[in-house]
Structure formats: structure tokens, C-alpha cells
Design an enzyme around this catalytic site. Sequence first.
Site, PDB file in Angstrom:
ATOM      1  N   TYR A   7     -45.496  43.304  42.319  1.00 45.17           N
ATOM      2  CA  TYR A   7     -45.851  41.994  41.607  1.00 45.17           C
ATOM      3  C   TYR A   7     -44.650  41.526  40.919  1.00 45.17           C
ATOM      4  CZ  TYR A   7     -49.006  38.553  39.754  1.00 45.17           C
ATOM      5  OH  TYR A   7     -49.506  37.457  39.257  1.00 45.17           O
ATOM      6  N   LYS A  32     -46.840  36.203  33.972  1.00 43.24           N
ATOM      7  CA  LYS A  32     -48.416  35.877  33.780  1.00 43.24           C
ATOM      8  C   LYS A  32     -48.863  36.528  32.488  1.00 43.24           C
ATOM      9  CE  LYS A  32     -49.913  34.515  37.585  1.00 43.24           C
ATOM     10  NZ  LYS A  32     -50.599  33.036  37.719  1.00 43.24           N
TER      11      LYS A  32
END
Length: 261
Positions: free
Chosen positions: A162, A169
Site C-alpha cells: 500500500y 490516508k
Amino acid sequence: MPDPDRLPPVLTGKKALVVGVANDRSIAWGCAAAMRKAGAEIAMTYLNERAKPHVEPLAKQLDVPIFLPMEVRDGAQVDAVFEAIAQRWGRLDILVHAIAFAPKEALQGRVVDCPRDGFLTAMDVSCWSLLDLARRAEPLMKDGGTVLTMSYLGANEVVENYGIMGPVKAALESAVRYVATELGPKGIRVHAVSPGPLATRAASGIRDFDELMERVSSRAPARRLVTIEEVGAACVFLACDYAAAMTGETLYIDGGYHILA
């Protein structure tokens, strides 16, 4: 699985701006379709002329009265969208921010090796744009409203491959809490929604994503992946009066996967 055709009309009369629809597999599309079925009128944007042919038929399905290009780094385009909303509706009740982007060189490889430009681009598009859109929506949410953005488990746990989007995020979820606190006195509620992995265009840039989906579907307590319709239905709930006492939350819609060690 919820049937969008059977959602109760809890958003009747509401005006919603949905940003981030790329095609019919987008999380943003799941939100737009569910909110329309729940009674809201939808304004929709598309990224550029290349994306328009994929999004315009969807806008027509929902009888969208405001359909304009918007690259969130283009201030003139963002101005035009909010001016159109002000002129046609005079108000806004719901903002759905469902956009994220990181250049490939920033997304792949080690976080510590992420180039500065790639990090700044990811933060600009994926996080700062929420602040910008919320600021613009604030004066239009005259009787309160709801702002929703999309996060992911990688904000709070290290998810393999990721990359830099995990820290980005995390910043987005923190921004949600601050904006919720600042806009709460005006009746504006702000939430992050954290779906499980979905086969969206944005996810295609994550290496070995198919393996991630298989792992989640086999381990999640629900033993399956979620759908964009389920994400949309949850966003309908967050935007309606039943959730009037909720704000600043990160709501996981992932079949329970986030509770596992």
C-alpha cells in the site's frame, strides 16, 4: 447485499455532490447510485475528457443536472462546480469525496524511498483536496450537511504494497476529526468510510492486489468481500437524519476484517 432499488427515501430533497466517479465499479458510483435511490438529487464530476465517456452515461442514468469536469488541483474547475451548485440549487447537503492518487513511483517501493514530489502529489490530491472541498461546501450547507471521504485499513495498519498511501490516508482520517470538530457547530457532520478492498480503477495500481482480495475474503468474519452497493448504502445512512448524532468517525465496511489481529 442491499438492493439499491429498495433503499428507503431517507434523502428525499437532499442535494449531493459526488466527486470521484470513474466508471461503474467506482466506490463513488456506488454512493451516487444509492443516494439517488434514497431520494437525493446528484451533482457529479469527471476527471477529464478521457474519463468523460465512461462517466457521462452513468450521470444520465441518475438524471444528473450538474455534470462538470473537475481536477481538484485546478482551482478554476473547482470554482466552476461550486458556482454551478450555488446557481442551480443555492445549497448543498452532502459532499462525497472519493478520490485518491499517488504516482506509481510513490506508490510502489519502500515508503522511506518515496520521492518528495510523489508524496506531495499524493497528499495534495488525496487529503488536502478534502479540506478544500469542505471549505467550499461549508457556506452552501446552510442548514447543516454531511461530508464523506474514503479511507482504507492501511491508514492504521501496515498493509503490504500500500506504500505511501498508508501515511496519506492516516492524514486524511486525522483531517476528518479536525474538520468535524470545526464544522460541527454549524450542523455539518464529517466522516471517513473505510471499505475493504474492491476491484476499482484506483486499486489497480497496488501490486498483488488480487492476492490481497483473496486473503481478505478468506479471513474476514463475513468470509467475503464487500460491494460498492453496500458502501453506498452505508453512506446513505451516514448522510441521513438517523445518523444525526454521529460525526468524526471512521466507519469500517469490510466484513469485519479490521478486527482481526
